[in-house]
Write a protein that holds these residues in place. Sequence first.
Motif, PDB file in Angstrom:
ATOM      1  N   PRO A   9       0.816  -1.063   0.174  1.00 51.48           N
ATOM      2  CA  PRO A   9       0.196   0.271   0.186  1.00 51.48           C
ATOM      3  C   PRO A   9       0.856   1.240  -0.028  1.00 51.48           C
ATOM      4  CG  PRO A   9      -0.690  -1.435   1.720  1.00 51.48           C
ATOM      5  CD  PRO A   9       0.604  -2.183   1.192  1.00 51.48           C
ATOM      6  N   LYS A  10       0.479   2.119  -0.921  1.00 49.98           N
ATOM      7  CA  LYS A  10       0.989   3.398  -0.722  1.00 49.98           C
ATOM      8  C   LYS A  10       0.810   4.201   0.443  1.00 49.98           C
ATOM      9  CE  LYS A  10       1.915   3.917  -5.799  1.00 49.98           C
ATOM     10  NZ  LYS A  10       1.776   2.268  -6.150  1.00 49.98           N
ATOM     11  N   LYS A  11       1.686   4.329   1.268  1.00 48.36           N
ATOM     12  CA  LYS A  11       1.377   5.159   2.709  1.00 48.36           C
ATOM     13  C   LYS A  11       2.413   6.137   2.806  1.00 48.36           C
ATOM     14  CE  LYS A  11      -1.007   1.754   5.243  1.00 48.36           C
ATOM     15  NZ  LYS A  11      -1.346   1.152   6.703  1.00 48.36           N
ATOM     16  N   LEU A  12       1.880   7.469   3.080  1.00 45.79           N
ATOM     17  CA  LEU A  12       2.705   8.548   2.998  1.00 45.79           C
ATOM     18  C   LEU A  12       2.610   9.593   4.403  1.00 45.79           C
ATOM     19  CD1 LEU A  12       4.870  10.775   1.738  1.00 45.79           C
ATOM     20  CD2 LEU A  12       2.928  11.622   0.523  1.00 45.79           C
ATOM     21  N   ALA A  13       3.667   9.913   5.019  1.00 43.56           N
ATOM     22  CA  ALA A  13       3.630  10.827   6.317  1.00 43.56           C
ATOM     23  C   ALA A  13       4.222  12.317   5.732  1.00 43.56           C
ATOM     24  CB  ALA A  13       4.316  10.230   7.196  1.00 43.56           C
ATOM     25  N   HIS A  14       3.459  13.290   6.252  1.00 44.86           N
ATOM     26  CA  HIS A  14       3.752  14.687   5.802  1.00 44.86           C
ATOM     27  C   HIS A  14       4.334  15.297   7.412  1.00 44.86           C
ATOM     28  CE1 HIS A  14       2.267  14.752   1.952  1.00 44.86           C
ATOM     29  NE2 HIS A  14       1.319  14.054   2.211  1.00 44.86           N
ATOM     30  N   ILE A  15       5.270  16.035   7.484  1.00 39.38           N
ATOM     31  CA  ILE A  15       5.539  17.175   8.424  1.00 39.38           C
ATOM     32  C   ILE A  15       5.522  18.390   7.747  1.00 39.38           C
ATOM     33  CG2 ILE A  15       7.189  17.614  10.115  1.00 39.38           C
ATOM     34  CD1 ILE A  15       8.257  14.778  10.018  1.00 39.38           C
ATOM     35  N   HIS A  16       4.459  19.202   8.221  1.00 37.15           N
ATOM     36  CA  HIS A  16       4.349  20.748   7.783  1.00 37.15           C
ATOM     37  C   HIS A  16       4.224  21.602   8.788  1.00 37.15           C
ATOM     38  CE1 HIS A  16       3.099  23.764   5.393  1.00 37.15           C
ATOM     39  NE2 HIS A  16       3.195  23.380   4.078  1.00 37.15           N
ATOM     40  N   LEU A  17       5.134  22.572   8.948  1.00 33.92           N
ATOM     41  CA  LEU A  17       5.105  23.633   9.953  1.00 33.92           C
ATOM     42  C   LEU A  17       4.622  24.942   9.669  1.00 33.92           C
ATOM     43  CD1 LEU A  17       6.919  21.365  11.178  1.00 33.92           C
ATOM     44  CD2 LEU A  17       7.987  23.035  12.367  1.00 33.92           C
ATOM     45  N   GLY A  18       3.977  25.087   8.187  1.00 28.14           N
ATOM     46  CA  GLY A  18       3.750  26.377   7.796  1.00 28.14           C
ATOM     47  C   GLY A  18       2.506  26.960   8.214  1.00 28.14           C
ATOM     48  N   ASP A  48      -4.420  24.701  15.047  1.00 24.81           N
ATOM     49  CA  ASP A  48      -5.164  25.683  14.834  1.00 24.81           C
ATOM     50  C   ASP A  48      -4.739  26.415  13.354  1.00 24.81           C
ATOM     51  OD1 ASP A  48      -6.426  25.355  17.130  1.00 24.81           O
ATOM     52  OD2 ASP A  48      -5.131  26.796  18.044  1.00 24.81           O
ATOM     53  N   ARG A  49      -4.276  25.250  12.425  1.00 25.42           N
ATOM     54  CA  ARG A  49      -3.995  26.140  11.111  1.00 25.42           C
ATOM     55  C   ARG A  49      -5.144  26.394  10.424  1.00 25.42           C
ATOM     56  NH1 ARG A  49       0.601  28.022  11.908  1.00 25.42           N
ATOM     57  NH2 ARG A  49      -0.768  27.981  13.990  1.00 25.42           N
ATOM     58  N   PRO A  50      -5.559  27.255   9.552  1.00 23.09           N
ATOM     59  CA  PRO A  50      -6.747  27.642   8.966  1.00 23.09           C
ATOM     60  C   PRO A  50      -7.079  26.633   7.935  1.00 23.09           C
ATOM     61  CG  PRO A  50      -5.179  29.216   8.417  1.00 23.09           C
ATOM     62  CD  PRO A  50      -4.474  28.610   9.499  1.00 23.09           C
ATOM     63  N   TRP A  51      -6.190  25.996   7.502  1.00 20.45           N
ATOM     64  CA  TRP A  51      -6.249  25.145   6.441  1.00 20.45           C
ATOM     65  C   TRP A  51      -6.587  23.760   6.961  1.00 20.45           C
ATOM     66  CZ3 TRP A  51      -1.858  22.219   7.110  1.00 20.45           C
ATOM     67  CH2 TRP A  51      -0.922  23.281   7.371  1.00 20.45           C
ATOM     68  N   ARG A  52      -6.483  23.302   8.174  1.00 19.73           N
ATOM     69  CA  ARG A  52      -6.612  22.111   8.737  1.00 19.73           C
ATOM     70  C   ARG A  52      -8.105  21.214   8.395  1.00 19.73           C
ATOM     71  NH1 ARG A  52      -9.690  18.451  11.557  1.00 19.73           N
ATOM     72  NH2 ARG A  52      -8.473  17.332  13.073  1.00 19.73           N
ATOM     73  N   MET A  64       0.218  19.127  16.474  1.00 18.21           N
ATOM     74  CA  MET A  64       1.485  19.065  17.200  1.00 18.21           C
ATOM     75  C   MET A  64       1.814  20.198  17.912  1.00 18.21           C
ATOM     76  SD  MET A  64       2.107  15.585  17.186  1.00 18.21           S
ATOM     77  CE  MET A  64       3.769  15.429  17.857  1.00 18.21           C
ATOM     78  N   THR A  65       2.443  20.313  19.048  1.00 19.87           N
ATOM     79  CA  THR A  65       3.216  21.603  19.620  1.00 19.87           C
ATOM     80  C   THR A  65       4.440  21.281  19.082  1.00 19.87           C
ATOM     81  OG1 THR A  65       1.415  22.019  21.316  1.00 19.87           O
ATOM     82  CG2 THR A  65       3.604  22.844  21.757  1.00 19.87           C
ATOM     83  N   PHE A  66       5.245  22.015  18.436  1.00 14.62           N
ATOM     84  CA  PHE A  66       6.458  21.747  18.153  1.00 14.62           C
ATOM     85  C   PHE A  66       7.466  22.714  19.147  1.00 14.62           C
ATOM     86  CE2 PHE A  66       4.288  20.368  14.308  1.00 14.62           C
ATOM     87  CZ  PHE A  66       4.961  19.327  14.198  1.00 14.62           C
ATOM     88  N   SER A  67       7.968  22.075  20.075  1.00 12.69           N
ATOM     89  CA  SER A  67       8.750  23.004  20.945  1.00 12.69           C
ATOM     90  C   SER A  67      10.171  23.423  20.646  1.00 12.69           C
ATOM     91  CB  SER A  67       8.740  22.265  22.491  1.00 12.69           C
ATOM     92  OG  SER A  67       9.563  23.162  23.289  1.00 12.69           O
TER      93      SER A  67
END
Length: 355
Positions: A9-18, A48-52, A64-67
């Motif tokens: 299966p094609k499974k992809l994880a993203h990490i986006h802090l924008g 709380d990203r507006p595009w969530r 997540m909270t990126f400390s």
Amino acid sequence: MVTDTQMQPKKLAHIHLGVDGGAERFFVRLTGALARRGVEQIAFIRKDRPWRDDLARHCDVREMTFSRSHLKRHVIRWDIARQIKAFGARSTMGWMSPASKWMPKPGPNMRTFLRLGDWPDGFHTYGNVEDLIGNTPEIIRQAIEMGWPAERAHVISNFVDPLPADLKPVDRADYNTPEDATVLIHLGRFVERKRFDLAIQTVAGLPETVHAWLIGDGELMSDMKALASNLGVQDRVHFLGWQRDPSPFLKAADILLCPTDEEPLGNVVLEGWTAGLPVVATASPGPSWLIDHGKTGLLSPCGDVDGLVGSIAEVIRSSKLRESLVRGATEEILKRWSEDSICQKYLSTLFEPRK
């Protein structure tokens, strides 16, 4: 012959802090397109990203909270890696350099990529990144020049969604703009390299029938309002703020203006083309790569107000040129920048076996 890897299966994880901008619009757009092609995805984003909610329609969202704390950073990275492993991702893609700090280590069954939409700024946090994906050749050229291995660098650009057939343009009267005006539209953050000052100076050099819609927000907004007032064009330059969906404004405009100095790609060029607008731009790296001068848009030297004024006047004066530019851009979108062609490149890159 179909390999075991291709059967997985094609499974992809993203990490986006924008936060919110053109890069975020493309992130949501790409995840949706990949979901339609059978890719199961999770995304780690700030709270709380507006595009969530848009993202959550086709992607499992983990807020997540990126400390910045050194100790907490290790704990958060470990937690992200644990969740990615439990998900069974075959690839993880970080978006822009800040995401590299949170990337899990690659392993036998999981590859790691960092996607850059801006110039590389050094590789000191790239320890867990195997491959780079840049959305222009110039980004990748600079990365290789800085020492990144060429065999682990890929160019995959952006696409934009076609406008809905039933999309209604905004009413010009709502923005104090005459119906018969020629409307230039420029979008982006109010920062120096976006050159909103050039857009305002360009309006000052054109007839009073030309107005500009400046869409965006940022630190230079008040300076730009003062400039418009000083040049006497405050009634023709309209500051419309940040718009989550600029499409109705694009549909109501006449010419897309991209006067930037250091633009890696110029996603607004693609958006202007898709909206059926002739594009007038300065020859910064991205627009120079996208635009075939005289066929899909008009280019002038960076910082050249007279060049921009001349190009816009030419487009206004010649309906034949305007129609030719729009036709050429439409053909270019279909040939090189369609959703399908860009997604196929992502799929083959993200899920191909290691070489």
